[in-house]
Design an enzyme around this catalytic site. Sequence first.
Site, mmCIF file in Angstrom:
data_model
loop_
_atom_site.group_PDB
_atom_site.id
_atom_site.type_symbol
_atom_site.label_atom_id
_atom_site.label_comp_id
_atom_site.label_asym_id
_atom_site.label_seq_id
_atom_site.Cartn_x
_atom_site.Cartn_y
_atom_site.Cartn_z
ATOM 1 N N LYS A 1 0.820 -1.221 0.000
ATOM 2 C CA LYS A 1 0.000 0.000 0.000
ATOM 3 C C LYS A 1 0.849 1.264 0.000
ATOM 4 C CE LYS A 1 -3.940 -2.255 2.236
ATOM 5 N NZ LYS A 1 -3.340 -3.576 2.546
ATOM 6 N N ARG A 2 1.839 1.303 -0.878
ATOM 7 C CA ARG A 2 2.706 2.467 -0.967
ATOM 8 C C ARG A 2 1.994 3.615 -1.677
ATOM 9 N NH1 ARG A 2 5.167 -0.376 2.454
ATOM 10 N NH2 ARG A 2 7.397 -0.781 2.294
#
Length: 284
Positions: free
Chosen positions: A99-100
Site C-alpha cells: 500500500k505504498r
Amino acid sequence: MSPLEPFGARLRRAMDDRGPLSVGIDPHASLLAEWGLNDDVAGLERFSRTVVEAMADRVAVLKPQSAFFERFGSRGVAVLEKAVEEARAAGALVVMDAKRGDIGSTMAAYAESFLHKDAPLFSDALTVSPYLGYGSLKPAVELARENGAGLFVLALTSNPEGGEVQHAVRTEDPGGRNVGATMLAHLAAENAGAQPLGSFGAVVGATLGDLSSYDLAINGPLLAPGIGAQGATAADLPRVFGAAVRNVVPNVSRGVLRHGPDAGALRAAADRFAEEIRAAVTSV
C-alpha cells in the site's frame, strides 16, 4: 511465461488454470502463536516457508503483507525476499501488499523497490494508495508497464474508516462521482484496449454489498478482500460484483491460514475456497 508478458495476461491465465483465489501471507503475532511459533524471525521464516511450500504450486496468487515482515527489520525483509522468490519460482503470482503512496522521486523509489525486474523484492503486482492524487502514482504505473507488472489501487476498501475519503463527492466532477468511482475511471483508462485483461486493478471489498452504482468494468482485475474471517462468502461475489465477477480475485487470509501449520490442511482449505469461488463465478 516471459517476465515482460503483461501482468493482466499472466493473471488471467493463472485464474483460469488454478482458480480465482489469492491467499494472504499474514504472519501477525497472534497467528504465529496459533501455529505454536515464536514471534521472532525464526517463527516468521517457518511460517512463510510453510505457506509457500503448501500453496505456491496450486493457487493463482499469494499476497504477502509486507508490514508483518518489515517489523523484524532487515532480517524480516530477507525472509520476505526469499518467500517472493520461491513463490514465483513455484508458479504463483505474487501481489505485494505494501500500500505504498507518495509523490515524485519518493514514489519512484517505492516503485523501484517492488516493480523493477532486478529488485530483490520484485513482485508481479503491488498494492498502492492513490490518496495523494491518482497522478502521484505515475512512476509506479510507468515502471509496472515497463516490467510486465501490475498495480492494485485502493478504490473501495472494506475497512469502515475508508468511506470518509472514498465516498466523498468531488464537487469539481460534473458527473458528481465520488472519489472511489473516480479511481475506477482512472483504471479503466489505463486498461483501455488491453487483452485479455488489463494490468491495473482496483482493491474493492467483498463485504461492501451491492455495488451496482459503480462502474466496475475497468477491464482489469478487482482484488477483493473480505472472504472468510471478515464475513463475506464466495456466494456473495455475484451479488456484490455483478457482471465484473469474472475479473474478481478474492483474497482469503485467516480463513486458510488458521488451518496451519499442517501443510495438507492448508492445501485442503485453499482448494475448498478455490472451488467455491469458481462455482460462484461460473454461475453468473
